[in-house]
Design a protein around this motif. Structure first.
Motif, PDB file in Angstrom:
ATOM      1  N   LYS A 201      27.310 -35.044 -70.519  1.00 18.03           N
ATOM      2  CA  LYS A 201      26.963 -36.362 -71.136  1.00 18.03           C
ATOM      3  C   LYS A 201      25.756 -37.314 -70.659  1.00 18.03           C
ATOM      4  CE  LYS A 201      29.243 -40.443 -73.401  1.00 18.03           C
ATOM      5  NZ  LYS A 201      30.441 -40.978 -73.696  1.00 18.03           N
ATOM      6  N   TYR A 202      25.855 -37.494 -69.335  1.00 16.21           N
ATOM      7  CA  TYR A 202      25.101 -38.187 -68.689  1.00 16.21           C
ATOM      8  C   TYR A 202      23.799 -37.730 -67.971  1.00 16.21           C
ATOM      9  CZ  TYR A 202      28.494 -41.735 -70.131  1.00 16.21           C
ATOM     10  OH  TYR A 202      29.375 -42.548 -70.785  1.00 16.21           O
ATOM     11  N   ASP A 203      24.029 -36.062 -67.876  1.00 17.78           N
ATOM     12  CA  ASP A 203      23.224 -35.468 -66.839  1.00 17.78           C
ATOM     13  C   ASP A 203      23.278 -35.922 -65.470  1.00 17.78           C
ATOM     14  OD1 ASP A 203      21.474 -33.461 -66.558  1.00 17.78           O
ATOM     15  OD2 ASP A 203      19.709 -34.654 -67.019  1.00 17.78           O
ATOM     16  N   LEU A 204      24.509 -35.995 -64.920  1.00 18.00           N
ATOM     17  CA  LEU A 204      24.483 -36.515 -63.569  1.00 18.00           C
ATOM     18  C   LEU A 204      23.984 -35.617 -62.459  1.00 18.00           C
ATOM     19  CD1 LEU A 204      28.477 -37.491 -63.766  1.00 18.00           C
ATOM     20  CD2 LEU A 204      26.475 -39.149 -63.736  1.00 18.00           C
ATOM     21  N   PRO A 205      23.376 -36.360 -61.635  1.00 19.66           N
ATOM     22  CA  PRO A 205      22.872 -35.356 -60.546  1.00 19.66           C
ATOM     23  C   PRO A 205      24.039 -34.619 -59.936  1.00 19.66           C
ATOM     24  CG  PRO A 205      22.305 -37.685 -60.311  1.00 19.66           C
ATOM     25  CD  PRO A 205      23.337 -37.616 -61.104  1.00 19.66           C
ATOM     26  N   ARG A 206      23.526 -33.527 -58.988  1.00 19.69           N
ATOM     27  CA  ARG A 206      24.543 -32.579 -58.558  1.00 19.69           C
ATOM     28  C   ARG A 206      25.086 -33.437 -57.323  1.00 19.69           C
ATOM     29  NH1 ARG A 206      24.998 -28.927 -54.172  1.00 19.69           N
ATOM     30  NH2 ARG A 206      22.879 -29.479 -53.476  1.00 19.69           N
ATOM     31  N   ARG A 207      24.505 -34.301 -56.677  1.00 18.53           N
ATOM     32  CA  ARG A 207      24.924 -35.033 -55.508  1.00 18.53           C
ATOM     33  C   ARG A 207      24.336 -36.488 -55.424  1.00 18.53           C
ATOM     34  NH1 ARG A 207      23.801 -32.808 -49.512  1.00 18.53           N
ATOM     35  NH2 ARG A 207      25.573 -33.980 -49.250  1.00 18.53           N
ATOM     36  N   TYR A 208      25.577 -37.305 -55.687  1.00 20.17           N
ATOM     37  CA  TYR A 208      24.991 -38.939 -55.820  1.00 20.17           C
ATOM     38  C   TYR A 208      26.073 -39.796 -54.923  1.00 20.17           C
ATOM     39  CZ  TYR A 208      28.358 -38.844 -59.569  1.00 20.17           C
ATOM     40  OH  TYR A 208      29.342 -38.647 -60.526  1.00 20.17           O
ATOM     41  N   VAL A 209      25.173 -40.753 -54.660  1.00 22.21           N
ATOM     42  CA  VAL A 209      26.112 -42.085 -54.097  1.00 22.21           C
ATOM     43  C   VAL A 209      26.369 -42.898 -55.701  1.00 22.21           C
ATOM     44  CG1 VAL A 209      25.509 -41.906 -51.851  1.00 22.21           C
ATOM     45  CG2 VAL A 209      24.209 -43.223 -53.393  1.00 22.21           C
ATOM     46  N   LEU A 210      27.244 -43.689 -55.737  1.00 26.11           N
ATOM     47  CA  LEU A 210      27.614 -44.450 -56.924  1.00 26.11           C
ATOM     48  C   LEU A 210      27.846 -45.788 -56.367  1.00 26.11           C
ATOM     49  CD1 LEU A 210      28.598 -44.545 -59.912  1.00 26.11           C
ATOM     50  CD2 LEU A 210      30.972 -44.019 -59.166  1.00 26.11           C
ATOM     51  N   SER A 211      27.338 -46.856 -57.497  1.00 29.67           N
ATOM     52  CA  SER A 211      27.763 -48.405 -57.452  1.00 29.67           C
ATOM     53  C   SER A 211      28.118 -48.752 -58.582  1.00 29.67           C
ATOM     54  CB  SER A 211      26.544 -49.199 -56.987  1.00 29.67           C
ATOM     55  OG  SER A 211      26.897 -50.351 -56.443  1.00 29.67           O
ATOM     56  N   VAL A 212      29.188 -49.441 -58.904  1.00 30.01           N
ATOM     57  CA  VAL A 212      29.474 -49.864 -60.338  1.00 30.01           C
ATOM     58  C   VAL A 212      29.633 -51.475 -60.287  1.00 30.01           C
ATOM     59  CG1 VAL A 212      31.573 -49.852 -62.039  1.00 30.01           C
ATOM     60  CG2 VAL A 212      30.765 -47.826 -60.855  1.00 30.01           C
ATOM     61  N   GLY A 213      28.924 -52.157 -61.367  1.00 32.19           N
ATOM     62  CA  GLY A 213      28.869 -53.508 -61.395  1.00 32.19           C
ATOM     63  C   GLY A 213      27.799 -53.944 -62.081  1.00 32.19           C
ATOM     64  N   SER A 214      27.605 -55.145 -62.465  1.00 39.25           N
ATOM     65  CA  SER A 214      26.401 -55.905 -63.385  1.00 39.25           C
ATOM     66  C   SER A 214      25.303 -55.670 -62.373  1.00 39.25           C
ATOM     67  CB  SER A 214      26.513 -57.195 -63.528  1.00 39.25           C
ATOM     68  OG  SER A 214      27.615 -57.490 -64.514  1.00 39.25           O
ATOM     69  N   ILE A 215      24.305 -55.162 -62.857  1.00 42.16           N
ATOM     70  CA  ILE A 215      22.955 -54.755 -61.946  1.00 42.16           C
ATOM     71  C   ILE A 215      22.075 -56.104 -61.933  1.00 42.16           C
ATOM     72  CG2 ILE A 215      20.905 -53.170 -61.817  1.00 42.16           C
ATOM     73  CD1 ILE A 215      22.586 -51.270 -63.713  1.00 42.16           C
ATOM     74  N   GLU A 216      22.373 -56.800 -61.228  1.00 38.87           N
ATOM     75  CA  GLU A 216      21.784 -58.300 -60.795  1.00 38.87           C
ATOM     76  C   GLU A 216      21.563 -58.462 -59.448  1.00 38.87           C
ATOM     77  OE1 GLU A 216      25.145 -61.554 -60.877  1.00 38.87           O
ATOM     78  OE2 GLU A 216      25.709 -59.965 -62.255  1.00 38.87           O
ATOM     79  N   ALA A 217      20.825 -59.379 -59.304  1.00 35.79           N
ATOM     80  CA  ALA A 217      20.059 -59.679 -57.840  1.00 35.79           C
ATOM     81  C   ALA A 217      21.197 -59.786 -56.710  1.00 35.79           C
ATOM     82  CB  ALA A 217      19.121 -60.934 -57.832  1.00 35.79           C
ATOM     83  N   ARG A 218      22.343 -60.563 -56.941  1.00 39.47           N
ATOM     84  CA  ARG A 218      23.390 -60.673 -56.073  1.00 39.47           C
ATOM     85  C   ARG A 218      24.056 -59.436 -55.904  1.00 39.47           C
ATOM     86  NH1 ARG A 218      28.845 -61.508 -57.055  1.00 39.47           N
ATOM     87  NH2 ARG A 218      28.514 -61.849 -59.206  1.00 39.47           N
TER      88      ARG A 218
END
Length: 380
Positions: A201-218
């Motif tokens: 569905k998202y065409d995820l990369p084979r290997r990745y590091v992940l971050s979840v949260g609002s994509i903002e400066a802080r």
């Protein structure tokens, strides 16, 4: 049969916010609904989003959504939430009112209704540079007004408790530390078919590091982006969260750093897809400069991911001693830490096992039981 304690909740965020404060409220209410001695009334100025309302356990006889506002524009709804709600609480026989998102209505003390407020963070005071000055003024005014109204204050981390004491001048014995719990969907195994579905569905990369949260400066995702230079070429960065102007800055930086092919930004990801995205990552990164707690770290550990986060606030408190922490401007340090936790490293699995044991202190029922104790003490 012993009479129930009628507890009212400020549920605006519960029916409007998909993550953050909304998730906190929905998770807590779902856990509290298991205690039959409570009658839970959730008050919101409107019905909000249907998909979020469906997560409120109204099938339980002790849970009720309340929308007392009949019509009215946004200004009237804001007034009702900050002042007008008090009369409704009195009419409904509410004994304890819980402000789930750091606010209490004006007039709680005079009404005779006991109140408790959960304060998640004071980032607007620690780092006002991330906010509009007018918003900082409003947030500070609400904060000090809430302190005057509250009978009990709950902090979601030791870091936040220290901030309330220092910046609010509140005695420590007025503050209860109740750790935020994690939604149960992050406690189960993800099926191979679900991972395949979400991966395609998202065409995820084979290997990745992940971050979840609002994509903002802080949230400081630029640090992780730059750290990719120190990681194997096949490692990508996947960011899941609400986009802001900072997203454009990240995309521009990726172009300048020749990292466009290694950066993926995902917005509007539904809750049911998140576990499979976690499950296919190798490392979870949370480089935020300041947080009140950092619930995505707990989610990641429950999904058997090692974590790299930043020093300076409460993230070590959330992740425990077996994850790694670096300075918020140390891209080389971030790259080195992530490298240590990639699949194939000798102690990776041992770290994950010890971290899973550490976060047992954040189990859902523990948080709910603590709140029941607080409600009982106030309703006497």
């Amino acid at each position: 049969m012993k009479s129930q304690i009628i507890v009212g909740f400020d549920a605006k965020r519960v029916v409007r916010n998909g993550t953050g404060l909304g998730s906190y409220g929905r998770t807590l209410v779902a856990d509290l609904a298991l205690f039959d001695e409570l009658k839970l009334n959730l008050y919101a100025p409107d019905a909000g989003r249907e998909d979020l309302r469906m997560q409120v356990p109204e099938w339980r006889n002790n849970v009720e959504m309340c929308y007392p506002v009949k019509g009215g524009n946004s200004i009237y709804k804001a007034y009702w939430r900050s002042r007008g709600i008090v009369k409704q609480l009195q009419r409904d026989g509410v004994q304890v009112f819980h402000g789930l998102s750091g606010e209490l209505p004006v007039g709680m003390k005079k009404s005779g209704i006991k109140s408790v407020v959960t304060i998640h963070d004071l980032i607007f005071m620690r780092h006002p540079e991330y906010y509009n000055p007018i918003d900082v003024f409003i947030y500070k005014r609400k904060f000090f007004q809430t302190l005057r109204e509250a009978d009990r204050i709950v902090a979601i981390s030791e870091c936040t408790r220290r901030d309330i004491c220092e910046l609010g001048g509140v005695p420590e014995d007025k503050i209860d530390l109740v750790y935020q719990s994690c939604a149960t969907r992050f406690s189960s195994e993800v099926s191979a078919s679900d991972m395949e579905r979400v991966g395609k569905k998202y065409d995820l990369p084979r290997r990745y590091v992940l971050s979840v949260g609002s994509i903002e400066a802080r949230k400081n995702a630029l640090l992780t982006l730059k750290s990719l230079h120190g990681l194997p070429e096949g490692i990508c960065l996947v960011l899941v969260g609400r986009p802001t102007d900072y997203s454009k800055k990240l995309q521009k930086a990726a172009l300048q750093e020749n990292l466009v092919h290694r950066l993926m930004l995902l917005h509007g990801v539904p809750d049911e897809d998140l576990p499979a995205i976690y499950a296919q990552a190798e490392v979870f990164v949370y480089p935020s400069r300041y947080e009140g707690f950092g619930i995505p770290i707990i989610e990641a550990i429950r999904m058997h991911l090692p974590v790299v986060a930043c020093t300076g606030s409460c993230l070590e408190e959330a992740g425990g001693p077996d994850n790694l922490y670096v300075g918020p401007d140390d891209a080389a340090g971030m790259a080195h830490a992530v490298s240590q936790l990639l699949k194939g490293n000798a102690d990776r699995e041992e770290r994950i096992v010890r971290s899973c044991e550490y976060i047992r202190r954040f189990e859902n029922t523990g948080a709910a039981a603590r709140f029941v104790e607080i409600y009982r003490s106030l309703a006497i």
